[in-house]
Scaffold this motif. Sequence first.
Motif, mmCIF file in Angstrom:
data_model
loop_
_atom_site.group_PDB
_atom_site.id
_atom_site.type_symbol
_atom_site.label_atom_id
_atom_site.label_comp_id
_atom_site.label_asym_id
_atom_site.label_seq_id
_atom_site.Cartn_x
_atom_site.Cartn_y
_atom_site.Cartn_z
ATOM 1 N N LEU A 187 -48.169 -73.029 71.121
ATOM 2 C CA LEU A 187 -47.371 -74.038 71.809
ATOM 3 C C LEU A 187 -47.493 -73.885 73.313
ATOM 4 C CD1 LEU A 187 -45.207 -76.272 71.907
ATOM 5 C CD2 LEU A 187 -43.478 -74.486 71.674
ATOM 6 N N LEU A 188 -47.322 -72.667 73.802
ATOM 7 C CA LEU A 188 -47.412 -72.427 75.248
ATOM 8 C C LEU A 188 -48.797 -72.771 75.776
ATOM 9 C CD1 LEU A 188 -46.260 -71.370 77.901
ATOM 10 C CD2 LEU A 188 -46.865 -69.048 77.147
ATOM 11 N N VAL A 192 -49.605 -75.886 78.416
ATOM 12 C CA VAL A 192 -50.180 -75.576 79.727
ATOM 13 C C VAL A 192 -51.589 -76.157 79.852
ATOM 14 C CG1 VAL A 192 -50.939 -73.720 81.264
ATOM 15 C CG2 VAL A 192 -48.782 -73.513 80.024
ATOM 16 N N GLY A 193 -52.394 -75.988 78.807
ATOM 17 C CA GLY A 193 -53.777 -76.456 78.868
ATOM 18 C C GLY A 193 -53.963 -77.902 78.467
ATOM 19 N N ARG A 194 -52.937 -78.536 77.912
ATOM 20 C CA ARG A 194 -53.006 -79.922 77.448
ATOM 21 C C ARG A 194 -54.194 -80.124 76.513
ATOM 22 N NH1 ARG A 194 -50.846 -83.898 82.099
ATOM 23 N NH2 ARG A 194 -49.723 -82.429 83.395
ATOM 24 N N SER A 195 -54.439 -79.141 75.647
ATOM 25 C CA SER A 195 -55.643 -79.160 74.841
ATOM 26 C C SER A 195 -55.375 -78.595 73.454
ATOM 27 C CB SER A 195 -56.748 -78.345 75.519
ATOM 28 O OG SER A 195 -57.805 -78.064 74.641
ATOM 29 N N GLY A 274 -41.116 -70.450 77.846
ATOM 30 C CA GLY A 274 -42.120 -70.806 78.846
ATOM 31 C C GLY A 274 -42.687 -72.194 78.618
ATOM 32 N N ALA A 275 -42.935 -72.557 77.367
ATOM 33 C CA ALA A 275 -43.455 -73.886 77.061
ATOM 34 C C ALA A 275 -42.438 -74.971 77.420
ATOM 35 C CB ALA A 275 -43.822 -73.966 75.577
ATOM 36 N N LEU A 276 -41.165 -74.714 77.094
ATOM 37 C CA LEU A 276 -40.123 -75.691 77.436
ATOM 38 C C LEU A 276 -40.000 -75.862 78.944
ATOM 39 C CD1 LEU A 276 -37.351 -74.715 74.862
ATOM 40 C CD2 LEU A 276 -38.616 -76.866 74.934
#
Length: 287
Positions: A187-188, A192-195, A274-276
């Motif tokens: 998820l993180l 972050v990488g949008r991938s 961190g993802a949120l």
Amino acid sequence: MLADAFRAETYRLMRNRTVLFWSVLFVPLIGVVFGAVGNAVLKANAEKLAGEEMPPELMIAMAGGPMNLAAELVSAAGNVANPVALLFLLIGAATLYTGDYRWETWRLISARNGRVPLVAGKVLTFALLALVAMLVLVAGALIEKSISAGFFSRPITFDAGEGRLVDALALFGLSGLRILQVTMLGLLAGVVGRSLLAGLFVPVVVSILQALSPFALMGMGIANDSWLTFLVNPGQGYDVIAAAVRGGPDAPTADLVVRGWTSLLGWTILPLAGALAWFRRQDLSKE
């Protein structure tokens, strides 16, 4: 808002039969097929193997000893979070967490709901997917064991004494937490990488490095049961907690179990947080 996000994500997931097959059905099917083939080969070569040194479990099976399905249930529940199952569940997790980046639909969805509920809806949907996959994995393992019993004419029993059902439930829940822990890295990385590739391969690479970290730390003179070793490698924390659930003379101390819980929960909560945090500040105007 969370209910709306969860309902939308589960609807989209149910329509994605490819993800459902690879994440839920593939590993149990392969396990049953390979198990049946292996037992057939073993049965065909039973006379050649007679007198050879073999593991005790295999000797009991070939001798036609009884099979306790309750004990097999405990074993299956503790093996749900194996590396192969984790890899294929990561396919579903990466697709779920990064699909809106791939199809550039975030700007449409985020206008109708809050960002935290949107991510939470995806996490809850994956938790549901993981639960179904875990149940199918356990069922597949029990079917494979039943087929094995048929090959060697072993009577099947179900002795749930010595707290076997409680152990099975505890190991099942612990395996679910381990699966969530690994996929939180996805998820993180995906946010972050949008991938999708980042959401899939980053957890794999990090997990491999974590599994190898005890050897590197031991080379630097750091003990295998130190706080640093546990904090770096949540997989070791999972193994220690599972050993404590199983009990026995080799059960770990309470101090090691605390270190295990700290590592496993930390590597679950911190990537999610961190993802949120990253997603709340992310520019989605082009997504």
